[in-house]
Design a protein around this motif. Structure first.
Motif, PDB file in Angstrom:
ATOM      1  N   THR A   1     -91.577 -53.445 -50.987  1.00 33.47           N
ATOM      2  CA  THR A   1     -92.028 -52.316 -50.176  1.00 33.47           C
ATOM      3  C   THR A   1     -91.743 -52.567 -48.705  1.00 33.47           C
ATOM      4  OG1 THR A   1     -93.803 -51.746 -51.731  1.00 33.47           O
ATOM      5  CG2 THR A   1     -94.041 -50.966 -49.475  1.00 33.47           C
ATOM      6  N   THR A   2     -92.097 -53.762 -48.238  1.00 32.78           N
ATOM      7  CA  THR A   2     -91.911 -54.111 -46.829  1.00 32.78           C
ATOM      8  C   THR A   2     -90.446 -54.047 -46.439  1.00 32.78           C
ATOM      9  OG1 THR A   2     -93.835 -55.585 -46.970  1.00 32.78           O
ATOM     10  CG2 THR A   2     -92.357 -55.874 -45.087  1.00 32.78           C
ATOM     11  N   ASN A   3     -89.591 -54.677 -47.236  1.00 33.71           N
ATOM     12  CA  ASN A   3     -88.168 -54.718 -46.888  1.00 33.71           C
ATOM     13  C   ASN A   3     -87.489 -53.363 -47.057  1.00 33.71           C
ATOM     14  OD1 ASN A   3     -87.413 -57.516 -46.026  1.00 33.71           O
ATOM     15  ND2 ASN A   3     -88.418 -58.010 -47.959  1.00 33.71           N
ATOM     16  N   LEU A   4     -87.962 -52.554 -48.019  1.00 32.66           N
ATOM     17  CA  LEU A   4     -87.446 -51.193 -48.153  1.00 32.66           C
ATOM     18  C   LEU A   4     -87.760 -50.397 -46.884  1.00 32.66           C
ATOM     19  CD1 LEU A   4     -86.248 -48.780 -49.713  1.00 32.66           C
ATOM     20  CD2 LEU A   4     -88.511 -48.443 -50.738  1.00 32.66           C
ATOM     21  N   ALA A   5     -89.003 -50.502 -46.426  1.00 34.80           N
ATOM     22  CA  ALA A   5     -89.390 -49.772 -45.217  1.00 34.80           C
ATOM     23  C   ALA A   5     -88.639 -50.288 -43.990  1.00 34.80           C
ATOM     24  CB  ALA A   5     -90.896 -49.891 -45.006  1.00 34.80           C
TER      25      ALA A   5
ATOM     26  N   TYR B   1     -80.458 -56.603 -51.255  1.00 32.43           N
ATOM     27  CA  TYR B   1     -81.355 -55.542 -50.790  1.00 32.43           C
ATOM     28  C   TYR B   1     -80.560 -54.299 -50.383  1.00 32.43           C
ATOM     29  CZ  TYR B   1     -86.025 -57.654 -50.652  1.00 32.43           C
ATOM     30  OH  TYR B   1     -87.250 -58.181 -50.992  1.00 32.43           O
ATOM     31  N   MET B   2     -79.511 -54.512 -49.600  1.00 35.09           N
ATOM     32  CA  MET B   2     -78.744 -53.375 -49.129  1.00 35.09           C
ATOM     33  C   MET B   2     -78.002 -52.687 -50.271  1.00 35.09           C
ATOM     34  SD  MET B   2     -79.853 -53.510 -46.189  1.00 35.09           S
ATOM     35  CE  MET B   2     -79.031 -52.057 -45.553  1.00 35.09           C
ATOM     36  N   ASP B   3     -77.601 -53.450 -51.305  1.00 31.64           N
ATOM     37  CA  ASP B   3     -76.951 -52.846 -52.461  1.00 31.64           C
ATOM     38  C   ASP B   3     -77.932 -51.986 -53.262  1.00 31.64           C
ATOM     39  OD1 ASP B   3     -74.491 -53.866 -51.882  1.00 31.64           O
ATOM     40  OD2 ASP B   3     -74.623 -55.571 -53.259  1.00 31.64           O
ATOM     41  N   VAL B   4     -79.208 -52.420 -53.296  1.00 33.83           N
ATOM     42  CA  VAL B   4     -80.220 -51.622 -53.974  1.00 33.83           C
ATOM     43  C   VAL B   4     -80.451 -50.317 -53.217  1.00 33.83           C
ATOM     44  CG1 VAL B   4     -82.689 -51.482 -54.497  1.00 33.83           C
ATOM     45  CG2 VAL B   4     -81.404 -53.541 -55.101  1.00 33.83           C
TER      46      VAL B   4
END
Length: 341
Positions: free
Chosen positions: A79-83, A303-306
């Motif tokens: 959640t944190t890294n998505l935000a 993360y960026m690929d997701v």
């Protein structure tokens, strides 16, 4: 009058009064139902707060729930890294709503520990990490971060309602909702309160081993029963990549095929895998963005690929979330539109 079809869980017994009924969880027909306790404590009937919530949420374009069946799989970390990733574009307004009432992690993970909530004539103000990333959490209400939150269902439901109707979120592109593990009061409340204003979908977080996957299957069942579109599944802690030699070791072995196989079996999108990197945990402890601190590392790329996709569609030059087959959603963001601060 018979309850609406969407108010009756798929595994409910005959003569179920429906989840919105005052008799939900209390009627004789509820005895033995696996949903009895959750239904008994969830809010019932027409709620006068719903129009106020709808008014607040009218300026929120996308509402994304981050769910996990099992605790400890890195849901709050994701959640944190998505935000953080979404807010890398200064033009994108992002909010995090932490409804893990008894284990609020967002103040620590976003570097806001010790901050408090301020109130104005427009309502509670989120605590801001940056100009375009605000956070709301029970953690901001505790005198000591080690204080235990010992609340029953109705009080949890009440604070979630306040986060939605009393917080001045303003105009947001994304509201990312961090939830506790499982399928309980907090999840039912969030879905019920946000249902009319529209939930974009849920991202489900798991680890590769079967003990985690079996609970994610329950979470998928929950989403389908309550009508929440599933954006897809993220496989976290998917191997350890040595920072020196770049060799990948499987720490949590995918004995039944991991999240990829599970997604194929149950028919939901697989968004990608994120490897273990000790610096992710360190960044969360320090309240820093891993994506800012360690660009180019294996977990950063994962993360960026997701979050990103080569199959980008645009609305007025901006990336958007697109509906796909059935009720599922796929998230599409364009990596080139994410500008580092």
């Amino acid at each position: 009058m018979a309850p609406a079809k969407e108010d009756v869980p798929a595994d409910a017994p005959e003569h179920c009064p429906g989840t919105a009924s005052d008799q939900a969880g209390k009627a004789d027909s509820c005895a033995g139902c696996p949903n009895q306790q959750a239904c008994a404590t969830a809010p019932k009937g027409p709620d006068p707060s719903i129009p106020l919530i709808n008014e607040r949420m009218a300026d929120v374009r996308h509402k994304i729930l981050v769910l996990s069946g099992k605790g400890g799989v890195g849901k709050s970390t994701f959640t944190t890294n998505l935000a953080f990733a979404l807010s890398l574009d200064d033009a994108v307004q992002v909010g995090i709503m932490d409804i893990d009432i008894t284990g609020p992690s967002m103040p620590k993970m976003t570097g806001l520990e010790g901050e408090t909530i301020h109130q104005s004539n427009t309502g509670w103000s989120p605590v801001y990490v940056s100009d375009n990333l605000g956070v709301m959490s029970v953690g901001f209400m505790l005198q000591n971060p080690d204080d235990a939150v010992i609340w029953r269902g109705p009080k949890k439901n009440g604070i979630i309602k306040q986060f939605l109707k009393d917080v001045d979120w303003g105009a947001l592109d994304y509201l990312v909702v961090d939830t506790p593990p499982g399928t309980s009061d907090e999840h039912l409340s969030a879905v019920q309160y946000l249902k009319e204003s529209g939930i974009t979908g849920a991202v489900l977080v798991t680890t590769p081993q079967e003990i985690s996957l079996q609970d994610v299957r329950k979470e998928i069942g929950f989403c389908r029963k309550v009508g929440v579109p599933i954006i897809g599944v993220v496989e976290n802690m998917a191997g350890f990549v040595c920072p020196s030699c770049k060799h990948k070791s499987e720490i949590f072995a995918p004995t039944t095929g991991g999240a990829v196989k599970m997604c194929e079996d149950v028919g939901v999108p697989f968004l990608g895998s994120i490897p273990i990197d000790p610096r992710i945990g360190k960044s969360c402890d320090l309240g820093e963005s891993y994506l800012d601190m360690y660009p180019g590392e294996a977990a950063y790329t994962a993360y960026m690929d997701v979050i990103a996709s080569k199959e980008t569609n645009y609305v007025e030059g901006r990336p958007r979330v697109l509906a796909t087959v059935d009720t599922n959603l796929a998230m599409y963001f364009h990596r080139d539109t994410i500008v580092r601060r």
